[in-house]
Design an enzyme around this catalytic site. Structure first.
Site, PDB file in Angstrom:
ATOM      1  N   ASP A   1      23.387  10.494  15.731  1.00  0.00           N
ATOM      2  CA  ASP A   1      22.304  10.463  16.457  1.00  0.00           C
ATOM      3  C   ASP A   1      22.329   9.073  17.026  1.00  0.00           C
ATOM      4  OD1 ASP A   1      19.899  10.574  17.643  1.00  0.00           O
ATOM      5  OD2 ASP A   1      18.775  11.521  16.182  1.00  0.00           O
ATOM      6  N   TRP A   2      21.682   8.948  18.117  1.00  0.00           N
ATOM      7  CA  TRP A   2      21.861   7.506  18.996  1.00  0.00           C
ATOM      8  C   TRP A   2      21.650   6.345  18.229  1.00  0.00           C
ATOM      9  CZ3 TRP A   2      23.953  11.624  20.627  1.00  0.00           C
ATOM     10  CH2 TRP A   2      24.492  11.650  21.861  1.00  0.00           C
TER      11      TRP A   2
END
Ligand code: BGC
Length: 753
Positions: free
Chosen positions: A263-264
């Site tokens: 995830d970012w």
């Protein structure tokens, strides 16, 4: 140009692959392995490592020299997200990137239809291709553990069997269009509070039976090609470097052959990520860039490991046709075919919670409708952070009603209450907006209330629109309670006093506290955040053109404290942690260095979330503890009634089957979602009072009767035996409970396993 070359080489690879028949959906990804090994042999270490991290905010690199295209990602999950600038989420200002806004996750789940989930995925896939995207960052399939969860509206259901069926349908729909899913957030991502640092402490049985199920089906049966490890930790380790989740279960047990994308901002180390199952760091390269090369030089990592990771990425790269630059983005993203899919889903998602005195459908002779409430004009496409959509259009509830009412029916509108705009990123506006509240619990505005009551008195029927908005339910934070905001209870009470012919429509993604609203609302509809055609679908239901047929995918608790994590004091955890995503925004805005950002992350407290309720999530808890909810899981009324005939049941070693007749006793066509639960009267291990194991959406014309068969694969009746560390079947009596909702069981039977 090189993207075209890639396309040709992909075709050649596919042709070469046709000789060996793939065994499972995951094995399909390995058909090009030999060729991929040859390609990797031609790559330099730098070229390989360059594939292990972001190139831009929404892409990771290929190798131009070898005709390997970059991988292009798009959020997900309700519409292809607006194009951003290369290095951030800010709008790129494109003209053709307006997409179809599909109903949000809980709305899709309220259809209880794997087929509609497939169509939905298909629509997302079609639009992703038009935008030149290879991977959709979705579906988002985590279990809705908390009614207050900021992403409850993005997720599907509190039940693993329902979530898994929809997750499978969505995945197949997307991937049949030649786009990959990136199923998220793996795993146990059930809260936004401290999401960047929280350690979800969950026992193995609960993990397997509840939290992993929606991922497992999409991966094993649906062949999901990529997976996004979540921000949080599970049992001590960050998901992006969690050996148990990524290497042992995902790859080892489920045979996953594709690649994982953090995830970012959710990658935390070089060694952890490299050794424990991550392929691509999004975003940045501080862990999976130069440090990987350095670690190989010192002997801490091997180039062989890098090759393996590149191979897993290339499997997907070769399975997905890269769209040439001059072909992508030449048409508007939103397509009529996809808008129709969004409408079909919205039509089947609307839940009629209550209909006393048959206020609905609206009487044919009404001439004046008072629509009250800002949620009637609220656009729900944007906001909520990552899952916002720049929609080509969105029909609001008021617009839907106005259009359907036609010229013979007058539709009056008043805002009724102030909207709560939530926390602002930018500077405060110079002049306060009279329709915006400064606080979520601000009492009703007297002038707005008086105006609304005046209209209510004049009208034949009042439709009150309440609920939340995407500042209240949003990624990045959880709600502190489920109360209706800005004095809505006060408004609806006053409206009811003025006109008893009142319908309440809730526009929200998650549940709200209805204790005050319920006694003054003869009819209540859960209308969701229902996409591009949401207002059209809602008007069709209110006017009785179609019968409502959605069923709740989660429990509406009467009191928040009744729900399991709250009742046991597991949530909220008092430790304050940090939100990584917010930090990323701040880091971008202030040009904070990577080192400084890391320092802040390291200094964050280390909160935990204890899952001691075990598998008693949602209705499993309410049923087992005999707590009456406001509206039960699976609940949803129709404009007709359905008769459930006697049920016959049988069991073989592989499948439990029930058959019964279902009859639509009304005059109009309607769908019923039939639900089959199981209970275990002779259990030796702990079980919830009952669990959903099968369901079907059945369409019947007025007066029509159909014979329905529901099946439960025996493998779905197993439990995770912690001693054996394996799935196990408990033999003995199984009670089969067939009904229209978890609290509305119509037929029972027993079989022996
Ligand atoms: C969200 C993901 C999303 C990503 C990229 C993250 O903050 O958790 O769901 O896909 O951002 O926008």
């Amino acid at each position: 140009m090189y993207r075209k070359l890639t396309y040709l080489s992909v075709v050649a690879l596919c042709l070469a692959a046709c000789t060996s028949a793939p065994k499972s959906p995951q094995d399909k990804l390995t058909v090009n392995d030999k060729k991929i090994d040859e390609v990797i042999a031609q790559m330099t270490l730098e070229e390989k490592v360059n594939m292990l991290h972001s190139k831009t905010n929404m892409s990771s690199a290929g190798v131009e020299r070898l005709g390997i295209a970059d991988m292009h990602y798009a959020d997900g999950p309700f519409g292809i997200r607006e194009e951003g600038v290369p290095n951030g989420f800010q709008s790129a200002g494109w003209k053709l990137d307006s997409a179809t806004f599909f109903p949000t996750g809980s709305a899709l789940a309220a259809t209880w239809s794997e087929e509609l989930a497939y169509e939905y995925g298909k629509g997302m896939g079609i639009e992703a291709r038009l935008r030149g995207k290879d991977v959709i960052l979705g579906p988002a399939v985590n279990i809705q553990r908390l009614p207050v969860g900021g992403r409850t509206y993005e997720y599907l259901s509190e039940d693993p069997i329902l979530s898994a069926a929809l997750s499978l349908g969505y995945t197949k729909g997307v991937q049949d269009q030649g786009t990959a899913v990136c199923i998220k957030h793996f795993a146990v991502n059930n809260q936004e509070t401290n999401r960047g640092s929280v350690d979800a402490q969950v026992d193995e049985r609960t993990l397997r039976e509840i939290y992993l199920k929606p991922f497992e089906r999409a991966i094993v049966e649906g062949g999901a090609m990529s997976v996004m490890p979540a921000y949080n930790k599970v049992n001590g380790d960050y998901c992006s470097e969690n050996e148990h989740l990524l290497n042992e279960i995902l790859r080892g047990e489920w045979g996953f052959k594709g690649f994982t994308v953090s995830d970012w901002g959710g990658t935390h180390s070089t060694m952890g990520a490299m050794l424990h199952g991550l392929n691509v760091q999004m975003t940045g390269s501080n862990y999976l860039g130069q440090p990987v090369i350095d670690s190989i030089a010192t002997g801490a990592l091997t180039e062989k490991l890098v090759d393996e990771k590149v191979k897993q990425i290339l499997r997907v790269r070769y399975a997905i046709e890269a769209i040439p630059d001059d072909v992508a983005n030449t048409k508007m993203t939103s397509q009529p075919e996809c808008q129709q899919i969004a409408k079909a889903v919205a039509e089947k998602s609307i839940v009629l919670l209550k209909n006393e005195g048959a206020v609905l459908p609206l009487a044919k002779d009404i001439r004046k409708i008072a629509v009250i409430g800002q949620n009637a004009v609220l656009k729900t496409q944007s906001g909520g952070m990552g899952a916002g959509v720049k929609a080509l259009y969105e029909v609001t509830p008021l617009e839907g009603i106005q259009k359907r009412a036609g010229k013979d029916v007058e539709v009056l509108y008043a805002p009724g209450y102030k909207n709560f705009p939530g926390r602002r990123w930018g500077p405060a506006p110079a002049k306060a907006n009279p329709l915006e509240a400064a606080a979520i619990d601000e009492p009703a505005d007297k002038a707005l209330l008086a105006e609304a009551v005046k209209l209510a008195k004049e009208a034949d029927v009042v439709i009150f629109f309440g609920g939340t908005n995407k500042s209240i339910e949003t990624e990045g934070s959880d709600r502190t309670n489920i109360d209706l905001p800005t004095g809505q209870n006060e408004v609806v009470k006053a409206l009811y006093e003025a006109n008893k012919n009142l319908v309440t429509v809730l526009i929200s993604g998650g549940p709200t506290d209805l204790r005050q609203l319920e006694p003054v609302s003869p009819a209540i509809v859960q209308g969701w955040w229902n996409g591009t055609e949401g207002g059209t679908a809602l008007a069709e239901v209110l006017f009785g053109d179609i019968a409502p047929s959605g069923k709740l995918p989660f429990t509406f608790p009467a009191r928040l404290e009744d729900s399991p994590a709250f009742a046991l004091g597991n949530f909220p955890d008092k430790t304050q942690g940090g939100d990584l995503f917010t930090l990323m925004y701040r880091a971008d805005a202030t040009q904070m260095s990577r080192e400084e950002r890391q320092r802040i992350i390291d200094a964050m407290p280390k909160p935990t979330s204890k899952y001691t309720e075990g598998s008693l999530v949602g209705y499993r808890w309410f049923d087992t503890k005999e707590i009456k909810p406001m509206y039960a899981f699976g609940h949803g009324l129709s404009y007709v009634s359905f008769a459930y005939g006697p049920m016959t049941a049988s069991a073989t070693a592989d499948v439990v089957k029930v058959t019964f007749d279902l009859c639509n006793e009304g005059q109009m066509a309607a769908d019923e979602v039939v639900q089959l639960y199981v209970a275990r009267p002779e259990a030796t291990v702990e079980w919830p009072a009952k669990e959903l194991k099968s369901f079907a959406r059945v369409s019947l014309n007025g007066g029509e009767k159909k014979t329905v068969t529901l099946e439960i694969p025996v493998k779905d009746l197993r439990y995770w035996n912690v001693e054996k560390n394996a799935w196990d079947l408990e033999h003995g009596k199984l009670q089969l409970l067939l009904g229209a909702a978890s609290d509305d069981i119509r037929q029972q039977a027993e079989v022996t396993l």
